[in-house]
Each structure stands twice: as structure tokens, then as C-alpha cells.
Motif scaffolding. Structure first.
Motif, short mmCIF file in Angstrom:
data_model
loop_
_atom_site.label_atom_id
_atom_site.label_comp_id
_atom_site.label_asym_id
_atom_site.label_seq_id
_atom_site.Cartn_x
_atom_site.Cartn_y
_atom_site.Cartn_z
N VAL A 32 -7.40 28.43 2.75
CA VAL A 32 -7.41 27.18 3.40
C VAL A 32 -6.26 27.10 1.75
CG1 VAL A 32 -7.97 24.72 2.68
CG2 VAL A 32 -9.70 27.06 3.14
N PRO A 33 -4.85 26.77 3.08
CA PRO A 33 -4.03 26.14 2.43
C PRO A 33 -3.70 25.05 1.52
CG PRO A 33 -3.66 27.02 4.65
CD PRO A 33 -5.04 26.69 4.29
N TYR A 34 -4.73 24.56 0.94
CA TYR A 34 -5.14 23.24 0.58
C TYR A 34 -5.84 22.83 -0.48
CZ TYR A 34 -1.27 22.11 4.64
OH TYR A 34 -0.55 22.59 5.35
N ASN A 62 -8.86 29.11 -1.71
CA ASN A 62 -8.02 27.44 -1.43
C ASN A 62 -6.90 28.11 -1.67
OD1 ASN A 62 -11.21 26.54 -2.08
ND2 ASN A 62 -9.33 25.21 -0.13
N LYS A 63 -5.38 28.37 -1.36
CA LYS A 63 -4.31 28.78 -1.92
C LYS A 63 -3.53 27.15 -1.58
CE LYS A 63 -4.91 33.64 -1.83
NZ LYS A 63 -4.73 33.74 -3.19
N ALA A 64 -3.50 26.17 -2.27
CA ALA A 64 -2.48 25.38 -1.80
C ALA A 64 -0.93 25.54 -2.79
CB ALA A 64 -2.87 24.08 -2.83
N GLY A 65 -0.17 25.05 -2.49
CA GLY A 65 1.03 24.69 -2.84
C GLY A 65 1.86 25.14 -2.10
N ALA A 66 3.12 24.71 -2.07
CA ALA A 66 4.74 24.73 -1.35
C ALA A 66 3.93 23.94 0.13
CB ALA A 66 5.38 25.69 -0.64
N GLY A 67 3.74 23.02 0.54
CA GLY A 67 3.35 21.72 1.55
C GLY A 67 2.10 23.00 2.36
N GLY A 68 1.70 24.08 1.63
CA GLY A 68 0.81 24.51 3.31
C GLY A 68 1.35 26.12 2.80
N ASN A 69 2.58 26.36 2.59
CA ASN A 69 3.21 27.97 2.88
C ASN A 69 2.79 29.14 2.01
OD1 ASN A 69 5.06 26.49 4.49
ND2 ASN A 69 6.77 26.58 3.40
N GLY A 71 -0.24 29.26 0.93
CA GLY A 71 -1.91 29.86 1.66
C GLY A 71 -1.44 30.36 2.89
N ALA A 72 -1.02 29.80 4.14
CA ALA A 72 0.12 29.99 5.47
C ALA A 72 0.42 31.98 5.35
CB ALA A 72 0.66 29.70 6.12
N ASP A 73 1.18 31.95 3.97
CA ASP A 73 1.77 33.43 3.90
C ASP A 73 0.84 34.33 4.32
OD1 ASP A 73 4.37 34.61 3.98
OD2 ASP A 73 3.99 34.75 1.98
N ALA A 74 -0.35 34.33 2.45
CA ALA A 74 -0.81 34.81 2.59
C ALA A 74 -2.25 35.15 3.91
CB ALA A 74 -1.92 34.31 1.23
N ILE A 75 -2.30 34.68 4.41
CA ILE A 75 -2.73 34.92 5.71
C ILE A 75 -2.66 35.27 6.44
CG2 ILE A 75 -4.34 34.22 7.90
CD1 ILE A 75 -3.83 31.23 6.49
N ALA A 76 -0.59 35.48 6.44
CA ALA A 76 0.23 35.89 7.68
C ALA A 76 0.45 37.65 6.99
CB ALA A 76 1.64 35.85 7.81
N LYS A 77 0.04 37.95 6.26
CA LYS A 77 0.05 39.54 5.45
C LYS A 77 -1.61 40.04 4.86
CE LYS A 77 4.64 38.44 2.87
NZ LYS A 77 5.42 36.94 3.99
N ALA A 78 -1.79 39.52 5.64
CA ALA A 78 -3.82 39.86 5.01
C ALA A 78 -3.57 41.75 5.67
CB ALA A 78 -4.46 39.27 4.81
N ASN A 79 -4.42 42.31 6.22
CA ASN A 79 -4.87 43.11 6.85
C ASN A 79 -5.33 42.45 7.96
OD1 ASN A 79 -3.32 45.64 5.52
ND2 ASN A 79 -5.48 45.67 4.50
N PRO A 80 -4.96 42.91 9.29
CA PRO A 80 -5.58 42.10 10.52
C PRO A 80 -6.60 42.94 11.46
CG PRO A 80 -3.70 44.25 11.19
CD PRO A 80 -3.58 43.63 9.80
N ALA A 91 1.14 21.05 9.38
CA ALA A 91 1.67 21.02 8.53
C ALA A 91 2.87 22.40 8.79
CB ALA A 91 2.02 20.71 7.39
N THR A 92 2.03 23.32 8.98
CA THR A 92 2.44 25.18 8.23
C THR A 92 2.78 25.38 9.82
OG1 THR A 92 0.35 25.72 8.71
CG2 THR A 92 0.49 24.85 6.68
N HIS A 93 2.39 24.72 10.54
CA HIS A 93 2.45 26.06 12.07
C HIS A 93 3.24 25.24 13.03
CE1 HIS A 93 0.01 28.72 9.85
NE2 HIS A 93 0.17 29.49 10.59
#
Length: 322
Positions: A32-34, A62-69, A71-80, A91-93
Motif C-alpha cells: 500500500v503506497p500510503y 505500507n510504503k508511503a512517500g513521494a505521493g505514492g511513487n 510504494g508503486a515503484d516497489a510493486i513495479a520492481k517486484a518479481n512477477p 494519484a500513482t497511476h
């Protein structure tokens, strides 16, 4: 024969352990990016509990910060592999790709949709005492006052590029009026400013504004959803005055791009069933949030449309974060 059966059993067990989302799995991580405690966090935790029987344990991170960016970046770079998923929000997308000069991820390419979770209307609200003083009881009254008193109105928001800011700029554009934007450091300070009379109106998240609307401290003039909402009966949508006006707050679930389709489908099925559960609807209703399920493909299409919608709105607002 017994040896052959034993070998087959071992092979089946190994395959089950190696399979994403198998029963004998590590907990799924839902990023959750918040910060904890807000509606996005609360709804995520509620759904995590409801999918325990079908998906196993889901842990909220919870990975908050940079307007949600962040946490969203952590999702993008996780193993698929379906073991790390996360929350995608307006906000994030939809907004941040146009608001931030540099983005750590590509909102259109680095994610695979699972399902939309929630839609929450935003609401145009005024301080009740100020509305009575200025004799503003409708959107038409607000617009008429702004036109007859140029430069006299202002409005608050949770910051440059926030949903409240962009909705306010869109209203000004559609109505042909001017109101000075006053950005605050978050939605709560903006609402306190409205309650104290520092600003004349806000366009706020219904979940946040509802308690003060119910108490009579704020008066709701319109909702910004395309249609009226049962969450706030008798309050018209702005689209009734300005056709096509629609700015909702929404969030949903995504996985890293490249996550196998069978895994996405299994996740989507489990979370959609959780969204339709009566207990979920009751819980979300207390947050003024409407559960919205979708297929992975539908959510991908929705997010793309939202990005396209917000690009000219952010540009017209002049908001930018370096």
C-alpha cells in the motif's frame, strides 16, 4: 509400482510448492503506497482478511512517500510471480505521470491490472456558515457569486496536483470563473482551513468530508462523480450542470508486468468475490466507499483512460513536482 507412485507423489509435491499461489506458499505481500490508517489502507486490510481462505495469508506492507511513487515503484520492481501485488490509485497511476518531472516507473507499462477495488466520489463543500452568509445554496449560486464578485472566492486542496486541486481547476474552466487556489500540506489541513473559514470551498473526498457534512458544519453542493451517488442522496452531480464532468477517487490492485495470466485471473477472482461479500459492502459503506470489481483487462483499460483524462487537466493546472 510403489516406487513409481512414490516418485509421482514427490514430483507433484515439488510442482505444488513451485507453483505461484499454491496452498503451501509464503504469504502474499500487498504493498500500500500510503501510510496506515487511511481509507486505502483500511479497505486493503479488509480485503486481505476476506481472501484468506482462497489465497492464504496476505500481509499489508505500507510504503508511503513521494505521493505514492515509492510504494508503486516497489510493486513495479517486484518479481512477477503473484507473490507481491499492490495498490494502484488515482494519484500513482493517473495523475503522477503528468505531475512529476521524473517518474521511477512507467504507469502504462510496468503493471498488470488485477481488479478495481473502490470508487469514492469527491464532493464540492462549503463552510455552512459562510454559505449562509453569502447566500450560496447550489452550484448555480456559487458560479453566480463568483461572476458578480470577481477575485473574491478561493478554495483549498491537499496540495498542488491533488484531486481537489485538479477538480477545482476543472470547475473554474467549465464555469468560466476565477477562484484562487490555496494548497495545503494534505487533505486534513485543507479541511481544517475550510472549517475555520480560511477558504471558501473545497472539493474533497467524500469519505473525509462526510462526518462534517452530517454534523452540519459543511454543506454539500455537488458530487464530482458522473452520476449521483446513493452515498449522498439528494446531492446532484456536477455533470448535471457541466456534462461529462467526472473526477472520482479510485483505487485497485495491480501486479508487476509479466505476471502470468492464470495467476492474475486467480487473484482477480478471489478479490472480486471478496468485494461482493455483504460484509465488505457494509464495511466499505461506513467509509463512503463503493466496491467496484473488474477483470484484469477492464482495470488496465480503465487506468489507461484515466491517464488520458488527467493529462490535459494537470497541464492546464500548471502543477508540477520536480
Amino acid at each position: 509400482m510403489n516406487r513409481r507412485n512414490s516418485l509421482l507423489s514427490v514430483m507433484a509435491a515439488v510442482a505444488a510448492l513451485a507453483s505461484p499461489l499454491s496452498q503451501a506458499q509464503e504469504p502474499i505481500r500487498l504493498i500500500v503506497p500510503y501510510a496506515p490508517g487511511g481509507p486505502l489502507d483500511i479497505t486493503s486490510r479488509a480485503l486481505a482478511e476476506r481472501v484468506r481462505d482462497s489465497l492464504g495469508v496476505v500481509i499489508i506492507d505500507n510504503k508511503a512517500g513521494a505521493g505514492g511513487n515509492i510504494g508503486a515503484d516497489a510493486i513495479a520492481k517486484a518479481n512477477p510471480d503473484g507473490m507481491t501485488i499492490g495498490l494502484a490509485a488515482t494519484a500513482t497511476h493517473a495523475v503522477n505521470p503528468w505531475l512529476y518531472t521524473k517518474m521511477p516507473y512507467d504507469a502504462g507499462k510496468d503493471f498488470a491490472g488485477i481488479t478495481q477495488m473502490v470508487r469514492v466520489p469527491n464532493v464540492l463543500v462549503m463552510n455552512a456558515a459562510k454559505a449562509e452568509q453569502l447566500k450560496i445554496h447550489s452550484v448555480a449560486d456559487l458560479v453566480a457569486y463568483a461572476k458578480s464578485h470577481p477575485g473574491k472566492l478561493n478554495y483549498g486542496s491537499g496540495g498542488n496536483g491533488s484531486a481537489g486541486h485538479l477538480a477545482g481547476e476543472m470547475l473554474k474552466q467549465k464555469a468560466g470563473i476565477f477562484a484562487l487556489h490555496v494548497p495545503y500540506r494534505g487533505a486534513n489541513p485543507a479541511q481544517l482551513a475550510l472549517l475555520s473559514g480560511e477558504v471558501d470551498f473545497n472539493i474533497d473526498n467524500l469519505a473525509a468530508a462526510a462526518p462534517n457534512i452530517k454534523s452540519g458544519k459543511l454543506v454539500a453542493l455537488a458530487v464530482t462523480s458522473l452520476n449521483a451517488t446513493p452515498l449522498l442522496p439528494n446531492v446532484p452531480p456536477l455533470s448535471k450542470t457541466y456534462p461529462g464532468f467526472a473526477i472520482d477517487t479510485w483505487w485497485g490492485l495491480v501486479a508487476p508486468a509479466g505476471t502470468p495470466k492464470p495467476v492474475l485471473d486467480k487473484l482477480s477472482k478471489a478479490f472480486n468475490e471478496a468485494l461482493q461479500a455483504p460484509e465488505t459492502k457494509t464495511r466499505f459503506n461506513t467509509l463512503m466507499a463503493e466496491p467496484v470489481g473488474s477483470t484484469p483487462a477492464e482495470f488496465d483499460k480503465f487506468m489507461a483512460a484515466e491517464r488520458a483524462k488527467y493529462q490535459p487537466i494537470v497541464k492546464a493546472s500548471g502543477a508540477k513536482v520536480d
